[in-house]
Scaffold this active site. Structure first.
Site, PDB file in Angstrom:
ATOM      1  N   LYS A   1     -24.908  39.554  24.495  1.00  0.00           N
ATOM      2  CA  LYS A   1     -25.754  40.435  23.654  1.00  0.00           C
ATOM      3  C   LYS A   1     -26.307  41.738  24.317  1.00  0.00           C
ATOM      4  O   LYS A   1     -26.252  42.883  23.884  1.00  0.00           O
ATOM      5  CB  LYS A   1     -27.025  39.758  23.486  1.00  0.00           C
ATOM      6  CG  LYS A   1     -26.898  38.475  22.557  1.00  0.00           C
ATOM      7  CD  LYS A   1     -28.341  37.585  22.448  1.00  0.00           C
ATOM      8  CE  LYS A   1     -28.030  36.430  21.439  1.00  0.00           C
ATOM      9  NZ  LYS A   1     -29.333  35.530  21.493  1.00  0.00           N
TER      10      LYS A   1
ATOM     11  N   VAL B   1      -9.885  39.438  25.148  1.00  0.00           N
ATOM     12  CA  VAL B   1     -10.468  39.478  26.369  1.00  0.00           C
ATOM     13  C   VAL B   1      -9.490  39.047  27.332  1.00  0.00           C
ATOM     14  O   VAL B   1      -9.697  39.134  28.706  1.00  0.00           O
ATOM     15  CB  VAL B   1     -11.677  38.811  26.468  1.00  0.00           C
ATOM     16  CG1 VAL B   1     -12.785  39.384  25.603  1.00  0.00           C
ATOM     17  CG2 VAL B   1     -11.580  37.333  26.125  1.00  0.00           C
ATOM     18  N   GLY B   2      -8.315  38.362  27.078  1.00  0.00           N
ATOM     19  CA  GLY B   2      -7.168  38.031  27.911  1.00  0.00           C
ATOM     20  C   GLY B   2      -7.031  36.791  28.373  1.00  0.00           C
ATOM     21  O   GLY B   2      -6.714  36.265  29.523  1.00  0.00           O
ATOM     22  N   LYS B   3      -7.468  35.679  27.417  1.00  0.00           N
ATOM     23  CA  LYS B   3      -7.621  34.331  27.637  1.00  0.00           C
ATOM     24  C   LYS B   3      -6.005  33.846  27.644  1.00  0.00           C
ATOM     25  O   LYS B   3      -5.732  33.073  28.642  1.00  0.00           O
ATOM     26  CB  LYS B   3      -8.149  33.464  26.507  1.00  0.00           C
ATOM     27  CG  LYS B   3      -9.754  33.931  26.289  1.00  0.00           C
ATOM     28  CD  LYS B   3     -10.476  32.995  25.286  1.00  0.00           C
ATOM     29  CE  LYS B   3      -9.857  33.204  24.008  1.00  0.00           C
ATOM     30  NZ  LYS B   3      -9.890  34.584  23.570  1.00  0.00           N
TER      31      LYS B   3
ATOM     32  N   SER C   1     -32.617  32.589  17.912  1.00  0.00           N
ATOM     33  CA  SER C   1     -32.788  33.628  18.566  1.00  0.00           C
ATOM     34  C   SER C   1     -33.243  34.832  17.995  1.00  0.00           C
ATOM     35  O   SER C   1     -33.355  36.080  18.482  1.00  0.00           O
ATOM     36  CB  SER C   1     -31.285  34.128  19.168  1.00  0.00           C
ATOM     37  OG  SER C   1     -30.438  34.621  18.364  1.00  0.00           O
TER      38      SER C   1
ATOM     39  N   PRO D   1     -11.985  37.170  20.994  1.00  0.00           N
ATOM     40  CA  PRO D   1     -10.444  37.571  20.872  1.00  0.00           C
ATOM     41  C   PRO D   1     -10.224  39.001  21.678  1.00  0.00           C
ATOM     42  O   PRO D   1     -11.302  39.734  21.807  1.00  0.00           O
ATOM     43  CB  PRO D   1     -10.400  37.885  19.473  1.00  0.00           C
ATOM     44  CG  PRO D   1     -11.447  36.988  18.679  1.00  0.00           C
ATOM     45  CD  PRO D   1     -12.712  37.116  19.695  1.00  0.00           C
TER      46      PRO D   1
ATOM     47  N   GLY E   1     -13.857  32.463  24.832  1.00  0.00           N
ATOM     48  CA  GLY E   1     -14.577  33.925  24.906  1.00  0.00           C
ATOM     49  C   GLY E   1     -13.863  34.560  23.466  1.00  0.00           C
ATOM     50  O   GLY E   1     -13.143  33.959  22.816  1.00  0.00           O
TER      51      GLY E   1
END
Length: 864
Positions: A793, A370-372, A750, A368, A366
């Site tokens: 997105k 976000v709490g990994k 995309s 940076p 994920g």
């Protein structure tokens, strides 16, 4: 030989030794490993100085004596440095080959750092002290001493070079030098050697040395008569003295002695080592006993044995896994992330039922912030296991994982073994942080080295190259983190179960800021909720105007900036309150004992009331918070953060909500992109001008995006009639399409729908809706293909204030991961073809430009 006339400088750098004495005329080796002695060697002896600068003073340290010089003996020996050898790894250690020149008296220590320097006075080899042997009694004593010296030499093995040289020196050297030379050969205690050193004149020195020589001769005779090996032992002592090992270690030295080796052997036997490790350790211990202490191999072997002893071969901690407690801990430490927490609980539940750890290696992927990493810490706390973080970012040497061979200078074990050594248990939670940022260099591939570490079928016998012994890693709980999967090698990813940790929504960030970040920053800045309060609306404003990220790191920094500003106000108020007093504030009075007791009693009562009134007690060991009662007298509390305060502290807003101004002209559309740090909103622009019928693309686009642009151009040419544009729209014209942030490379399948929308907008002179963003790939026939990163997105579009997002209909399955708070604010349009994209992207669509066979206009598949 040293000269008969020596003149010493008034100041000498000093090497301090313990349990040893250097006498003039003898040559010995001195191990150097203390900080000050090492500084002396580096500063004075290893910089290519001339010989005159290599005269040093050798002073003995006496622990049982205290004087104005501390524990240093007052008489020392000036020495000429003949050779310097040593190593800088694993710790600096040198050996000096020195020859004693003359005695000196240490007057004072004039410098302590970086190495000691003493003021000295020469007291040996002065003409005033040199005896001319004129006294008949002294001449007789000298003769007897020489005869005894010859007798001692006859009892030794003359084939030894040191003994043969001593035999020649007996008749060559002066009487003064002979006594020192013999005293350095015979066995004597430290006080006896110091007595010889203190004897300045010849007569006193002979009286002190003669008994030592006679005692040594008697011992040699007894050993020879009994046939004992004592003479060989004495001979060995003579060799060691002449070879440099007769002088004991200097102060605080690290060299091995019999007691240390015995302690190490006891540790090996008590360490409960496996059979193969015990066998190797005892073999290396035997080699260590045969090594000289100053040899580099000695310290390397000692370090290797220390590693074997300190590794947790059979030491583990018992799990305290409780699913209910784990759920409560995860909910308390992390807001949101329900899917991630559910998978962790499943993993822990299976572990608890099976009772072992053989299972998939978890890998949290994920953006940076976000709490990994904090999730992994929560897992360690839940299991009751030690936590160890191993950062892999930038590692490009496989030896960092496997370790170096011990044959190399500077070798050390790999980081896995070092981690186990530090946590002291064989079943910790080990975090492999930033596993996607491993590099590959000339020293091998660290990613390939990790294959054995992470494979449950192989890591039970993991062999570190330095340790060279199999170690069981099957009980270690490995958890990896990464920002992107594209840079992780496929074989390595095959051994891990990937769990995506997406970014947070606006509402989730507000709750995280309120529940976690604000209390943390208040505590770190010495504040409390009674002093500073920040409403959720203000946190939401900070998120929208000053941060644009998937995680919450920037939000935490902004909250910290506000706390610092408030801390300055509080500190200034306290300083003003306790600062300089005027004359009217100072009253001098005499107070009797009764009045003093009453005053103390009232102060205690006031402090008790303040403690009872405080609703936020200070934890024990924490810094004391400001006195609220005093602060309220000088400022209004609590301080409630408002918009004006935010702008004064953080400055003008960095990000503006909405993209209306940028999408108000033809040839502009908003696309959505996925990046390793979360989703991003990208405004794509196109203009036309006179040119050579070409399509120019700028913005560091990769080959995939360039091909998407060519496909979009072909589709527009094919449908030019339906779009009511000239088929030769590129004749004598050039279209220039630009993707913003030109310094950043961009590629991926995309951007097709965005490119084709920009072209249609430019050629039809119509503006795209300013509240619409889109993502999807196209084919030559106008089919919209599914893409990845839908959640990131949509979150990026939500952060940017967009209300409509066009995505491929095949990505409808990904909407289940989107929070309801986002879906309620955004209209998601599902499309299958380019025609449906154009109908949704423009305000009035295209009317009857795209009609089906039954006469109905094309419309998007569905809207959510």
């Amino acid at each position: 030989m040293i000269p008969h006339s020596v003149t010493l400088p008034k100041k000498l750098p000093l090497v301090i030794v313990s349990d040893g004495v250097l006498l003039p005329g003898s040559t010995i080796r001195i191990p150097v490993s203390t900080v000050k002695n090492i500084n002396l060697v580096r500063s004075r002896l290893t910089t290519g100085n001339r010989l005159r600068n290599t005269i040093i003073g050798i002073v003995t340290k006496e622990t049982s004596k205290e004087s104005h010089l501390g524990s240093l003996h007052e008489i020392g020996t000036a020495a000429l440095v003949v050779q310097v050898t040593g190593t800088n790894w694993p710790r600096p250690s040198y050996t000096l080959l020195v020859t004693g020149m003359c005695r000196f008296k240490l007057l004072s220590i004039i410098q302590e750092h970086p190495y000691p320097v003493g003021a000295v006075m020469q007291i040996d080899y002065n003409k005033s002290l040199m005896s001319d042997d004129s006294d008949m009694q002294l001449k007789s004593l000298v003769g007897e001493f020489k005869e005894a010296a010859k007798m001692m030499i006859d009892l030794l093995d003359v084939s030894v070079p040191a003994v043969a040289k001593l035999k020649d020196l007996v008749e060559q050297v002066s009487s003064q030098q002979l006594t020192d030379l013999i005293a350095s050969f015979v066995r004597a205690t430290l006080p006896e050697k110091l007595q010889v050193l203190d004897a300045v004149d010849l007569a006193t020195r002979l009286k002190v040395t003669f008994p030592l020589l006679l005692r040594h001769i008697q011992k040699l005779k007894e050993d020879k008569e009994t046939g004992d090996t004592g003479s060989r032992k004495d001979l060995k002592i003579v060799k060691m003295t002449r070879g440099g090992r007769g002088l004991s270690r200097d102060a605080d030295s690290y060299e091995d002695d019999p007691n240390e080796i015995a302690e190490l052997e006891a540790k090996i036997r008590e360490a409960n080592l496996p059979e193969h490790a015990l066998k190797t350790a005892m073999k290396e211990l035997g080699r260590l006993k045969q090594m000289a202490p100053h040899m580099p191999e000695s310290s390397m072997t000692r370090n290797y044995l220390d590693l074997i002893v300190e590794l947790p071969w059979s030491v583990s901690v018992k799990d305290t896994c409780n699913i209910s407690k784990a759920r409560a801990d995860l909910d308390a430490d992390h807001y949101g992330l329900e899917k991630v927490k559910r998978r962790i609980l499943e993993y822990l539940a299976v572990r608890q039922l099976r009772g072992d750890l053989k299972g998939p290696i978890l890998c949290f992927v994920g953006p940076p912030g976000v709490g990994k990493t904090s999730i992994v810490k929560s897992i360690a706390v839940t299991l009751g296991r030690p936590y160890y973080r191993m950062s892999l970012g930038g590692v490009s040497d496989q030896h960092d994982i496997r370790g170096h061979r011990r044959t190399y200078i500077g070798s050390m074990p790999g980081r896995v073994i070092q981690g186990l050594r530090s946590v002291k248990v064989n079943n910790p939670v080990m975090l492999l942080d930033e596993i996607d940022k491993l590099g590959t260099g000339i020293h091998g591939d660290p990613g390939a080295a990790l294959l054995e570490v992470l494979d449950p079928e192989q890591n039970s016998n993991f062999t570190d190259t330095y340790l060279n012994l199999p170690f069981d890693l099957s009980q270690v709980l490995f958890v990896a983190t990464a920002n992107a999967l594209s840079t992780i090698p496929s074989p390595l990813m095959d051994r891990m179960e990937v769990i995506h940790v997406p970014g947070y929504t606006q509402d989730e960030k507000v709750m995280i800021g309120t529940l976690h970040l604000l209390p943390k920053q208040l505590e770190e800045h010495g504040l409390s909720p009674d002093i500073l309060q920040m409403p959720q609306e203000i946190i939401s404003t900070i998120i929208g105007e000053y941060t644009r990220e998937a995680g919450v790191r920037a939000l935490e920094r902004k909250i910290g900036a506000i706390c610092r500003a408030v801390a300055v106000q509080v500190a200034e108020t306290k300083c003003d309150d306790t600062g300089t007093k005027t004359d009217s504030d100072v009253i001098v009075a005499e107070v009797d004992d009764d009045q003093m007791h009453k005053a103390e009693g009232s102060q205690k009562e006031d402090s008790t009331l303040e403690k009872e009134d405080s609703s936020h007690p200070v934890p024990e060991g924490s810094p004391a918070l400001p006195n609220l009662a005093q602060l309220k007298e000088h400022m209004e509390l609590p301080i409630i953060v408002d918009l004006k305060m935010i702008h004064d502290i953080l400055g003008p807003p960095i990000f503006q909500s909405g993209l209306t101004g940028r999408v108000s002209v033809p040839g502009v559309a908003v696309g959505l992109a996925w990046t390793p740090v979360g989703g991003e909103v990208m405004v794509v622009e196109a203009t036309s001008s006179a040119g050579d019928s070409n399509l120019t693309l700028t913005g560091q686009l990769g080959s995939v995006m360039q091909e998407s642009a060519k496909i979009a151009l072909s589709w527009v040419r094919q449908h030019a009639e339906l779009l009511r544009i000239d088929k030769d729209f590129l004749k004598d014209e050039e279209i220039h399409m630009h993707f913003p942030a030109g310094a950043i490379s961009k590629d991926g399948p995309s951007a097709g729908v965005t490119i084709i929308t920009v072209l249609v907008s430019l050629l039809t002179k119509r503006c795209v809706r300013s509240d619409v963003a889109m993502t999807g790939e196209i084919t030559l026939n106008g089919v919209v293909l599914p893409v990845g990163g839908i959640k990131e997105k949509l979150l990026a579009a939500h952060r940017a204030g967009l209300t409509t997002v066009i995505i491929p209909a095949a990505n409808k399955k990904d909407l289940g991961d989107i929070p309801n708070s986002v879906l309620n604010d955004i209209e998601v349009v599902l499309v299958n073809t380019v025609e449906e994209v154009l109908q949704a992207a423009f305000d009035d669509g295209f009317g009857d430009m795209f009609e089906t066979d039954n006469g109905k206009s094309v419309s998007p598949s569905s809207k959510l």
